[in-house]
Design an enzyme around this catalytic site. Structure first.
Site, PDB file in Angstrom:
ATOM      1  CB  CYS A  54      -0.913   0.007   1.226  1.00 34.74           C
ATOM      2  SG  CYS A  54      -1.815   1.562   1.463  1.00 34.74           S
ATOM      3  CB  CYS A  57       0.866   1.395   4.706  1.00 31.82           C
ATOM      4  SG  CYS A  57      -0.671   0.464   4.874  1.00 31.82           S
ATOM      5  CG  HIS A 118      -4.216  -1.139   4.616  1.00 33.11           C
ATOM      6  ND1 HIS A 118      -3.921  -0.261   3.592  1.00 33.11           N
ATOM      7  CD2 HIS A 118      -4.851  -2.205   4.035  1.00 33.11           C
ATOM      8  CE1 HIS A 118      -4.341  -0.761   2.442  1.00 33.11           C
ATOM      9  NE2 HIS A 118      -4.909  -1.937   2.688  1.00 33.11           N
ATOM     10  CG  ASN A 158     -14.406   9.597  -4.381  1.00 32.49           C
ATOM     11  OD1 ASN A 158     -15.506  10.113  -4.224  1.00 32.49           O
ATOM     12  ND2 ASN A 158     -13.519  10.070  -5.225  1.00 32.49           N
ATOM     13  CB  SER A 166      -7.111   4.292  -6.811  1.00 33.19           C
ATOM     14  OG  SER A 166      -6.565   5.341  -6.019  1.00 33.19           O
ATOM     15  CG  HIS A 169      -4.289   3.566   4.138  1.00 34.50           C
ATOM     16  ND1 HIS A 169      -3.404   2.709   4.759  1.00 34.50           N
ATOM     17  CD2 HIS A 169      -4.351   4.676   4.919  1.00 34.50           C
ATOM     18  CE1 HIS A 169      -2.955   3.271   5.862  1.00 34.50           C
ATOM     19  NE2 HIS A 169      -3.524   4.467   5.980  1.00 34.50           N
ATOM     20  CG  HIS A 171      -7.104   7.974   1.121  1.00 28.80           C
ATOM     21  ND1 HIS A 171      -7.497   6.685   0.816  1.00 28.80           N
ATOM     22  CD2 HIS A 171      -7.104   8.657  -0.069  1.00 28.80           C
ATOM     23  CE1 HIS A 171      -7.711   6.578  -0.484  1.00 28.80           C
ATOM     24  NE2 HIS A 171      -7.489   7.763  -1.049  1.00 28.80           N
ATOM     25  CD  GLN A 173      -8.130  12.449  -4.116  1.00 28.47           C
ATOM     26  OE1 GLN A 173      -7.567  13.245  -4.863  1.00 28.47           O
ATOM     27  NE2 GLN A 173      -8.784  11.386  -4.571  1.00 28.47           N
TER      28      GLN A 173
END
Length: 350
Positions: A54, A57, A118, A158, A166, A169, A171, A173
């Site tokens: 990943c 990570c 993760h 998303n 994609s 993990h 997260h 944006q």
């Protein structure tokens, strides 16, 4: 009973969205139709706390060549493959007809890792850890909004491969842009005109109405309320609203940051329990522009747009009439809210 005598929750009708100033077609009688369309089984999470492959990570090399530090909390960095650049793009020119128009657009793109684990999601994180994420959103809004060429800060997540994520993990944006994008610009104009016409905040009035009716409230605490909006387009769409009128993440008090974190966990946990899967969604916050204007009419709010319709295997598609006519839904917002509200807030994996 004739169609005219039946309550509108049982017959086709349309509802007005005052934020976008458009109509939504509601067709509750279609929930009984047979389904022979596409289904999408979701893969079970492997539950890895650390994935050596990943690129998000802690300690791993990212796809752009940089290496992440051994972070233990929230970690923010510039996107290695940004959609926007901070350098001034070359000037563009419209053709003589004025119909082929382009202009430069500068910006910054950031990635915010919620947690080093993760395998976690917002639904499975502890509220204090989510509060750290909310604090990071406020800090990023301050830093990015303070840049002279940035006039809007868009936070979005998303979640799930179905929504185009994609990397699993945890997260989100942040895209900070030179111009205010289409959707927040439409909402900003609607809220400003409502304030000018009525002398009151559109979303403050709407929240007071929802609290008085209780029909579409999913969860609430001392500082935030989650509702399925009256005009919802997506089947289990929710709207997060602060009880106090405020325009930006930067205005949140410590109590309100914690309240928003608690509400994020409450909603996403219910999503996961609805169909027994890690529920896919797109989450985005609309806040006032950072162009130096007052924008007193803007009321900070968050949109959850999840695609699942009937089960974990059947999703909602925006096609046909929705592409060429306007948005449409089958499940009424009231029934969606009732189903979500009835679900426990404790996650099955905790």
């Amino acid at each position: 009973m004739s169609a005219l005598a039946r309550p509108h929750e049982l017959v086709p009708h349309r509802r007005y969205n005052p934020l976008l100033r458009e109509w939504v077609l509601v067709s509750p009688q279609r929930t009984d139709r047979p389904w022979l369309g596409e289904t999408s089984k979701q893969a079970a999470s492997v539950g890895l706390a650390y994935d050596p492959e990943c690129y998000l990570c802690a300690g791993n090399a990212r796809s752009g060549g940089m290496r992440n530090p051994a972070y233990t909390g929230v970690f923010a960095f510039d996107n290695d493959f940004p959609a926007l650049l901070s350098e001034t793009p070359p000037e563009t020119q419209a053709n003589t007809s004025g119909l082929l128009v382009a202009e430069p657009e500068r910006g910054r793109c950031r990635v915010i890792c919620f947690h080093p684990n993760h395998s976690l999601t917002l639904a499975r994180m502890e509220v204090p850890a989510i509060t750290d994420v909310v604090r990071a959103w406020a800090d990023e809004t301050t830093a990015l909004g303070g840049l002279p060429y940035i006039n809007h800060v868009q936070i979005f997540e998303n979640h799930g491969a179905m929504m185009g994520a994609s990397n699993p993990h945890p997260h989100c944006q942040i895209w900070a842009t030179e111009h205010v994008p289409n959707e927040p610009l439409r909402e900003l104009a609607a809220q400003r005109e409502y304030r000018e016409e009525h002398g009151r905040c559109l979303l403050c009035e709407y929240l007071a109405t929802e609290i008085s009716l209780c029909a579409r409230i999913v969860a609430e605490n001392e500082t935030f309320v989650a509702v399925v909006p009256y005009w919802a387009t997506w089947p289990f769409e929710t709207l997060l609203l602060p009880r106090r009128h405020l325009g930006s993440m930067t205005d949140l008090t410590a109590e309100e940051r914690n309240g928003l974190a608690s509400m994020l966990k409450a909603v996403t946990t219910r999503y996961d329990k609805l169909f027994g899967v890690s529920f896919p969604y797109s989450l985005g916050f609309h806040q006032r522009p950072t162009d130096g204007g007052e924008h007193d009419s803007m009321h900070l709010h968050g949109h959850f747009y999840p695609p699942l319709l009937r089960s974990a295997e059947v999703r909602k598609f925006m096609v046909g009439f929705e592409m060429f006519g306007g948005p449409q839904r089958d499940i009424t917002p009231e029934s969606a809210a009732e189903r979500l509200r009835a679900l426990p807030e404790e996650h099955s994996l905790e």
